[in-house]
Design a protein around this motif. Sequence first.
Motif, PDB file in Angstrom:
ATOM      1  N   LEU A 207       0.819  -1.207   0.000  1.00 50.95           N
ATOM      2  CA  LEU A 207       0.000   0.000   0.000  1.00 50.95           C
ATOM      3  C   LEU A 207       0.858   1.263   0.000  1.00 50.95           C
ATOM      4  CD1 LEU A 207      -3.048  -0.659   2.371  1.00 50.95           C
ATOM      5  CD2 LEU A 207      -3.078  -0.127  -0.075  1.00 50.95           C
ATOM      6  N   ALA A 208       1.898   1.259   0.816  1.00 51.78           N
ATOM      7  CA  ALA A 208       2.771   2.430   0.874  1.00 51.78           C
ATOM      8  C   ALA A 208       3.376   2.716  -0.499  1.00 51.78           C
ATOM      9  CB  ALA A 208       3.869   2.208   1.908  1.00 51.78           C
ATOM     10  N   GLN A 209       3.834   1.674  -1.156  1.00 52.30           N
ATOM     11  CA  GLN A 209       4.427   1.847  -2.484  1.00 52.30           C
ATOM     12  C   GLN A 209       3.396   2.374  -3.475  1.00 52.30           C
ATOM     13  OE1 GLN A 209       5.965  -1.727  -4.306  1.00 52.30           O
ATOM     14  NE2 GLN A 209       7.256  -0.593  -5.719  1.00 52.30           N
ATOM     15  N   SER A 210       2.186   1.835  -3.431  1.00 50.25           N
ATOM     16  CA  SER A 210       1.142   2.264  -4.366  1.00 50.25           C
ATOM     17  C   SER A 210       0.720   3.704  -4.115  1.00 50.25           C
ATOM     18  CB  SER A 210      -0.070   1.333  -4.283  1.00 50.25           C
ATOM     19  OG  SER A 210      -0.718   1.453  -3.031  1.00 50.25           O
ATOM     20  N   LEU A 211       0.882   4.169  -2.893  1.00 48.52           N
ATOM     21  CA  LEU A 211       0.522   5.544  -2.539  1.00 48.52           C
ATOM     22  C   LEU A 211       1.699   6.502  -2.641  1.00 48.52           C
ATOM     23  CD1 LEU A 211      -1.701   4.759   0.600  1.00 48.52           C
ATOM     24  CD2 LEU A 211      -2.502   5.494  -1.652  1.00 48.52           C
ATOM     25  N   GLY A 212       2.865   5.976  -2.996  1.00 46.91           N
ATOM     26  CA  GLY A 212       4.048   6.815  -3.113  1.00 46.91           C
ATOM     27  C   GLY A 212       4.573   7.314  -1.781  1.00 46.91           C
ATOM     28  N   ILE A 213       4.440   6.491  -0.764  1.00 47.85           N
ATOM     29  CA  ILE A 213       4.870   6.861   0.600  1.00 47.85           C
ATOM     30  C   ILE A 213       6.081   6.028   0.985  1.00 47.85           C
ATOM     31  CG2 ILE A 213       4.206   6.852   3.038  1.00 47.85           C
ATOM     32  CD1 ILE A 213       1.331   7.373   2.138  1.00 47.85           C
TER      33      ILE A 213
END
Length: 277
Positions: A207-213
């Motif tokens: 999720l973090a990767q998909s949100l650019g976090i």
Amino acid sequence: MNAQSAVRLLAVDLDDTLLREDLTISNDNKQALIKAEEAGVTVLLASGRVFEAMHHYADELGMTARPGYLISNNGGTITRSDTGELVSRKTIEPVLAQQIYEAVKTRNFPTEIYRGRSVYVDRDNSWTDIDCSLSGLTKKIVPDFAKTLAEEPPVKMVVPGDPKVLEKVQAELTEMFGDTLTIFTSKPFFLEMLPKDADKGQALAYLAQSLGIAREEVMAIGDSCNDLAMIQWAGIGVVMVNGNEAVKAEATYVTRKTNEENGVAEAVEHFILHRHP
């Protein structure tokens, strides 16, 4: 993003973390999470519960009215909180599921799987009753469990039982299936098995990767062995003082307050709102 906070993504476990013993969210915890979102932080819930047993908590926190995410089944499933859209779902291969069931049955333990709002179990037992009382799901005894397994690959399989003997079962199943499964206890009386690429840490990373976090901008709060992967992965890993000792050893921070005393609010105020006692 409010400049006062470096945290951009916050993952919070439910049972024994955000929830009190009566399975409710305190007003202090609720307000802390609302203020975190007002500070620009994306808040998500990460639980061993199925989506159906998490949804009402998401609704209570206002997460069903805005874009957000629920990590359920200990990382086996990721769902949009506002639309119910399935983002990711990992399942145990049918042949492997049958092998697990046979191994558990040989050791004379029950096996559970979850479908919708039901817990499917191959035999009646008091531990599944506890599961249902905690989750609000309905118990469904299925004598022909192998047939039920074959109908739809499970996201996870659970062996409920006495913690004193589950430890031995966990060691044996880990020796047999440890290369292909993620195996851990959530509650001491629930031994859970998921696909090798499924846990809360991997789901949170996805999720973090998909949100650019970035990882350093992620905070996770939990208490038990099923939280360990996300505690280790997050830039800030917070463990409740009432949590498992081995998990606390991996924490960036251990709360002073328990889940009964608004420990989640304590951590949010410390790391996100920067209100130090």
